[in-house]
Design a protein around this motif. Structure first.
Motif, PDB file in Angstrom:
ATOM      1  N   HIS A 124      58.753 -50.622 -36.097  1.00 41.57           N
ATOM      2  CA  HIS A 124      58.921 -51.880 -35.352  1.00 41.57           C
ATOM      3  C   HIS A 124      59.993 -51.772 -34.265  1.00 41.57           C
ATOM      4  CE1 HIS A 124      62.211 -52.389 -38.292  1.00 41.57           C
ATOM      5  NE2 HIS A 124      62.775 -53.126 -37.346  1.00 41.57           N
ATOM      6  N   GLU A 125      60.770 -50.689 -34.319  1.00 42.45           N
ATOM      7  CA  GLU A 125      61.829 -50.522 -33.316  1.00 42.45           C
ATOM      8  C   GLU A 125      61.336 -49.790 -32.059  1.00 42.45           C
ATOM      9  OE1 GLU A 125      65.946 -50.092 -35.578  1.00 42.45           O
ATOM     10  OE2 GLU A 125      64.484 -48.664 -36.360  1.00 42.45           O
ATOM     11  N   LEU A 126      60.066 -49.386 -32.072  1.00 40.84           N
ATOM     12  CA  LEU A 126      59.520 -48.668 -30.915  1.00 40.84           C
ATOM     13  C   LEU A 126      58.580 -49.574 -30.119  1.00 40.84           C
ATOM     14  CD1 LEU A 126      58.550 -45.197 -32.456  1.00 40.84           C
ATOM     15  CD2 LEU A 126      60.735 -45.894 -31.462  1.00 40.84           C
ATOM     16  N   SER A 127      58.366 -49.222 -28.856  1.00 43.15           N
ATOM     17  CA  SER A 127      57.393 -49.963 -28.044  1.00 43.15           C
ATOM     18  C   SER A 127      55.987 -49.497 -28.431  1.00 43.15           C
ATOM     19  CB  SER A 127      57.628 -49.670 -26.563  1.00 43.15           C
ATOM     20  OG  SER A 127      57.248 -48.340 -26.276  1.00 43.15           O
ATOM     21  N   GLY A 128      54.967 -50.235 -27.984  1.00 41.44           N
ATOM     22  CA  GLY A 128      53.575 -49.871 -28.290  1.00 41.44           C
ATOM     23  C   GLY A 128      53.244 -48.472 -27.802  1.00 41.44           C
ATOM     24  N   GLY A 129      53.692 -48.140 -26.608  1.00 40.84           N
ATOM     25  CA  GLY A 129      53.416 -46.815 -26.050  1.00 40.84           C
ATOM     26  C   GLY A 129      54.096 -45.724 -26.846  1.00 40.84           C
ATOM     27  N   GLN A 130      55.350 -45.976 -27.265  1.00 44.84           N
ATOM     28  CA  GLN A 130      56.078 -44.974 -28.073  1.00 44.84           C
ATOM     29  C   GLN A 130      55.392 -44.785 -29.430  1.00 44.84           C
ATOM     30  OE1 GLN A 130      59.892 -46.957 -27.894  1.00 44.84           O
ATOM     31  NE2 GLN A 130      60.718 -45.391 -26.515  1.00 44.84           N
ATOM     32  N   ARG A 131      54.964 -45.917 -30.015  1.00 45.15           N
ATOM     33  CA  ARG A 131      54.281 -45.818 -31.330  1.00 45.15           C
ATOM     34  C   ARG A 131      52.985 -45.028 -31.198  1.00 45.15           C
ATOM     35  NH1 ARG A 131      55.972 -51.085 -32.529  1.00 45.15           N
ATOM     36  NH2 ARG A 131      54.055 -51.919 -31.654  1.00 45.15           N
ATOM     37  N   GLN A 132      52.270 -45.242 -30.079  1.00 44.47           N
ATOM     38  CA  GLN A 132      51.020 -44.502 -29.936  1.00 44.47           C
ATOM     39  C   GLN A 132      51.289 -43.006 -29.756  1.00 44.47           C
ATOM     40  OE1 GLN A 132      48.348 -44.435 -31.171  1.00 44.47           O
ATOM     41  NE2 GLN A 132      46.883 -45.644 -29.997  1.00 44.47           N
ATOM     42  N   ILE A 147      53.614 -41.468 -31.293  1.00 39.80           N
ATOM     43  CA  ILE A 147      53.811 -40.996 -32.675  1.00 39.80           C
ATOM     44  C   ILE A 147      52.456 -40.861 -33.385  1.00 39.80           C
ATOM     45  CG2 ILE A 147      54.831 -41.580 -34.937  1.00 39.80           C
ATOM     46  CD1 ILE A 147      56.832 -40.695 -32.745  1.00 39.80           C
ATOM     47  N   GLY A 148      51.575 -41.839 -33.149  1.00 41.35           N
ATOM     48  CA  GLY A 148      50.230 -41.758 -33.751  1.00 41.35           C
ATOM     49  C   GLY A 148      49.522 -40.477 -33.313  1.00 41.35           C
ATOM     50  N   ILE A 201      39.612 -37.882 -33.731  1.00 39.10           N
ATOM     51  CA  ILE A 201      38.765 -39.004 -33.332  1.00 39.10           C
ATOM     52  C   ILE A 201      39.677 -40.092 -32.775  1.00 39.10           C
ATOM     53  CG2 ILE A 201      37.140 -40.765 -34.150  1.00 39.10           C
ATOM     54  CD1 ILE A 201      36.401 -38.745 -36.410  1.00 39.10           C
ATOM     55  N   CYS A 202      39.510 -40.422 -31.509  1.00 38.75           N
ATOM     56  CA  CYS A 202      40.356 -41.443 -30.887  1.00 38.75           C
ATOM     57  C   CYS A 202      39.521 -42.707 -30.723  1.00 38.75           C
ATOM     58  CB  CYS A 202      40.812 -40.984 -29.504  1.00 38.75           C
ATOM     59  SG  CYS A 202      41.789 -39.486 -29.541  1.00 38.75           S
ATOM     60  N   ASP A 203      39.924 -43.782 -31.399  1.00 34.18           N
ATOM     61  CA  ASP A 203      39.156 -45.028 -31.316  1.00 34.18           C
ATOM     62  C   ASP A 203      39.935 -46.033 -30.461  1.00 34.18           C
ATOM     63  OD1 ASP A 203      37.463 -47.134 -31.624  1.00 34.18           O
ATOM     64  OD2 ASP A 203      37.536 -47.201 -33.813  1.00 34.18           O
ATOM     65  N   GLU A 204      39.559 -46.161 -29.217  1.00 31.94           N
ATOM     66  CA  GLU A 204      40.214 -47.066 -28.275  1.00 31.94           C
ATOM     67  C   GLU A 204      41.731 -46.856 -28.267  1.00 31.94           C
ATOM     68  OE1 GLU A 204      38.752 -49.085 -26.249  1.00 31.94           O
ATOM     69  OE2 GLU A 204      36.780 -49.499 -27.085  1.00 31.94           O
ATOM     70  N   PRO A 205      42.193 -45.612 -28.042  1.00 33.41           N
ATOM     71  CA  PRO A 205      43.622 -45.333 -28.237  1.00 33.41           C
ATOM     72  C   PRO A 205      44.550 -45.991 -27.231  1.00 33.41           C
ATOM     73  CG  PRO A 205      42.531 -43.441 -27.260  1.00 33.41           C
ATOM     74  CD  PRO A 205      41.445 -44.414 -27.619  1.00 33.41           C
ATOM     75  N   VAL A 206      44.022 -46.470 -26.103  1.00 33.02           N
ATOM     76  CA  VAL A 206      44.953 -47.059 -25.123  1.00 33.02           C
ATOM     77  C   VAL A 206      44.648 -48.529 -24.811  1.00 33.02           C
ATOM     78  CG1 VAL A 206      45.494 -44.855 -24.004  1.00 33.02           C
ATOM     79  CG2 VAL A 206      43.638 -46.260 -23.090  1.00 33.02           C
ATOM     80  N   SER A 207      43.599 -49.080 -25.412  1.00 33.21           N
ATOM     81  CA  SER A 207      43.197 -50.415 -24.951  1.00 33.21           C
ATOM     82  C   SER A 207      44.203 -51.504 -25.335  1.00 33.21           C
ATOM     83  CB  SER A 207      41.795 -50.758 -25.421  1.00 33.21           C
ATOM     84  OG  SER A 207      41.715 -50.586 -26.793  1.00 33.21           O
ATOM     85  N   ALA A 208      45.104 -51.232 -26.308  1.00 33.68           N
ATOM     86  CA  ALA A 208      46.091 -52.266 -26.654  1.00 33.68           C
ATOM     87  C   ALA A 208      47.397 -52.072 -25.877  1.00 33.68           C
ATOM     88  CB  ALA A 208      46.369 -52.218 -28.155  1.00 33.68           C
ATOM     89  N   LEU A 209      47.451 -51.068 -25.014  1.00 30.18           N
ATOM     90  CA  LEU A 209      48.716 -50.746 -24.332  1.00 30.18           C
ATOM     91  C   LEU A 209      48.771 -51.331 -22.930  1.00 30.18           C
ATOM     92  CD1 LEU A 209      48.961 -46.966 -25.301  1.00 30.18           C
ATOM     93  CD2 LEU A 209      49.939 -48.930 -26.495  1.00 30.18           C
ATOM     94  N   MET A 247      42.496 -39.109 -37.088  1.00 36.87           N
ATOM     95  CA  MET A 247      42.124 -40.224 -36.210  1.00 36.87           C
ATOM     96  C   MET A 247      43.333 -40.787 -35.496  1.00 36.87           C
ATOM     97  SD  MET A 247      39.181 -42.778 -37.652  1.00 36.87           S
ATOM     98  CE  MET A 247      38.581 -43.723 -36.252  1.00 36.87           C
ATOM     99  N   VAL A 248      43.130 -41.210 -34.258  1.00 34.87           N
ATOM    100  CA  VAL A 248      44.134 -41.996 -33.528  1.00 34.87           C
ATOM    101  C   VAL A 248      43.510 -43.382 -33.361  1.00 34.87           C
ATOM    102  CG1 VAL A 248      45.396 -42.276 -31.364  1.00 34.87           C
ATOM    103  CG2 VAL A 248      45.023 -39.977 -32.288  1.00 34.87           C
ATOM    104  N   PHE A 249      44.216 -44.407 -33.858  1.00 34.46           N
ATOM    105  CA  PHE A 249      43.652 -45.747 -33.862  1.00 34.46           C
ATOM    106  C   PHE A 249      44.160 -46.570 -32.677  1.00 34.46           C
ATOM    107  CE2 PHE A 249      43.835 -44.241 -38.224  1.00 34.46           C
ATOM    108  CZ  PHE A 249      42.557 -44.508 -38.674  1.00 34.46           C
ATOM    109  N   GLN A 250      43.454 -47.657 -32.420  1.00 33.79           N
ATOM    110  CA  GLN A 250      43.888 -48.580 -31.366  1.00 33.79           C
ATOM    111  C   GLN A 250      45.229 -49.213 -31.733  1.00 33.79           C
ATOM    112  OE1 GLN A 250      41.045 -51.673 -30.632  1.00 33.79           O
ATOM    113  NE2 GLN A 250      42.403 -52.818 -29.310  1.00 33.79           N
ATOM    114  N   ASP A 251      45.351 -49.608 -33.007  1.00 34.68           N
ATOM    115  CA  ASP A 251      46.554 -50.297 -33.455  1.00 34.68           C
ATOM    116  C   ASP A 251      47.505 -49.285 -34.098  1.00 34.68           C
ATOM    117  OD1 ASP A 251      48.506 -51.842 -34.494  1.00 34.68           O
ATOM    118  OD2 ASP A 251      47.178 -53.161 -35.656  1.00 34.68           O
ATOM    119  N   SER A 252      48.419 -48.759 -33.291  1.00 39.55           N
ATOM    120  CA  SER A 252      49.301 -47.711 -33.788  1.00 39.55           C
ATOM    121  C   SER A 252      50.251 -48.252 -34.855  1.00 39.55           C
ATOM    122  CB  SER A 252      50.100 -47.111 -32.632  1.00 39.55           C
ATOM    123  OG  SER A 252      50.752 -48.141 -31.912  1.00 39.55           O
TER     124      SER A 252
END
Ligand SMILES: Nc1ncnc2c1ncn2[C@@H]1O[C@H](COP(=O)(O)OP(=O)(O)OP(=O)(O)O)[C@@H](O)[C@H]1O
Ligand code: SF4
Ligand SMILES: [Mg+2]
Length: 329
Positions: free
Chosen positions: A147-155, A157-158, A171-179, A91-96
């Motif tokens: 915590h040293e990465l940006s949201g996009g970088q963390r995603q 990695i996810g 399964i990708c659950d809203e993978p970009v909506s928090a970015l 799974m790839v989550f919204q909150d990486s």
């Protein structure tokens, strides 16, 4: 026809809510073929994440059968069964951020899915280094903590973590909506590239209908725990049949032709002050449906196939198709 990779039969997930049972997923029958991208849309609370989490083994079901790659899954997984299943489904989550261990370096986090496959040491480090590069990050990112990465970088990695063990379904659950909007397109393109490169099946859950239209070859629409329409993405978006799909598309996409069907079928004034219809045993969308008639509250509609190869659960599909064809003429 080859057997689907995922085959769900009458899947249900009921949560206790006070004295009542809340049916988050209620009788879902769904197949996902190997290598296909299935979009899953529906308003908040319709049960999309619950369905995704059940398939990934992160949420137990109340009833129904799950067949994965031809094998019937147990109701409760042992640790060994869960590990075997999760090498096939990721799974790839919204909150990486929440999906990464804050105390592990990125390089260690990337290797973790490989360890359970017996890939360790230099082989695991090499693979993690390859995936860092593949998702567009420099090798130096491997020494950092989440915590040293940006949201996009963390995603990124996810996503690398989801693909690294070469699962058959992601399964990708809203993978970009928090970015940030500026990085959303890059992440969507990355997901599409990886899906094509590895021929991985994907269940893509999103509120952003334009993204689903771009990525998915089939789209399913959920309403209150049920799938109310499913079919090829082009057919669902260009000729929506279920009144809920029409409403959902009209709210998000400009100039959806299906909205004209509803306007033509029911003068707006006639429904403005109508009390909700009772839905016990009938169609769940009836209280909000402009096409509802008395019969709709008597029996539940089932998914019916049509000439345009979508299936929709509605008693008035024939009327909708007649109106649709008149509008097109
Ligand atoms: N663990 C839980 N306990 C109780 N109720 C839950 C639980 N998980 C989900 N629900 C309820 O189940 C219903 C479906 O939730 P779910 O998160 O699957 O919807 P969703 O379609 O993913 O919504 P969103 O688009 O907001 O993410 C909701 O009413 C939710 O409150
Ligand atoms: S069955 Fe009736 S209430 Fe339900 S979506 Fe169709 S027309 Fe509307
Ligand atoms: Mg959700």
């Amino acid at each position: 026809m080859t057997a689907p990779f995922v085959d769900l039969h009458e899947l249900r997930c009921h949560f206790k809510s006070g004295d009542n049972l809340l049916a988050a997923v209620d009788g879902v029958n769904l197949q996902i073929a190997a290598g296909e991208v299935l979009g899953l849309v529906g308003e908040s609370g319709s049960g999309k994440s619950t369905l995704g989490r059940i398939i990934a083994g992160l949420q137990s079901r109340s009833a129904g059968n799950i067949v994965i790659d031809g094998k019937t899954m147990p109701h409760k997984y042992s640790r060994r069964q869960f590990r075997a299943m999760s090498t096939q489904i990721q799974m790839v989550f919204q909150d990486s951020y929440a999906s990464l261990n804050p105390r592990m370096t990125i390089l260690a986090s990337l290797q973790e899915p490989l360890w359970s496959l017996g890939v360790k040491g230099q082989a695991a480090r090499d693979k993690a280094a390859y995936w860092l590069d593949r998702v567009g990050l420099p090798q130096s990112a491997g020494e950092r903590y989440p915590h040293e990465l940006s949201g996009g970088q963390r995603q990124r990695i996810g996503i690398a973590r989801a693909f690294i063990a070469e699962p058959k379904l992601v399964i990708c659950d809203e993978p970009v909506s928090a970015l940030d909007v500026s990085v959303q397109a890059q992440i969507i393109n990355l997901l599409q590239e990886l899906q094509r490169e590895h021929n991985t099946a994907m269940l893509f859950i999103a509120h952003d209908l334009a993204v689903v239209r771009f990525l998915a070859s089939r789209t399913a629409v959920m309403y209150l725990g049920e799938i109310v329409e499913i079919g090829p993405t082009a057919a669902v978006f260009e000729s929506p049949r279920h009144p809920y799909t029409v409403r959902l598309l009209a709210a998000h996409l400009d100039g959806n032709p299906g909205e004209r069907v509803l306007r033509t079928a029911t003068p707006v004034k006639a429904i403005a002050n109508r009390a909700p219809l009772a839905t016990d045993g009938g169609c769940r969308f009836a209280p909000r449906c402009q096409m509802a008639e008395a019969a709709c509250s008597n029996s539940p509609p089932w998914l019916h196939a049509s000439r345009v190869k979508t299936e929709a659960a509605c008693h008035r599909l024939v009327d909708i198709e007649i109106i649709n064809s008149k509008l097109k003429a």
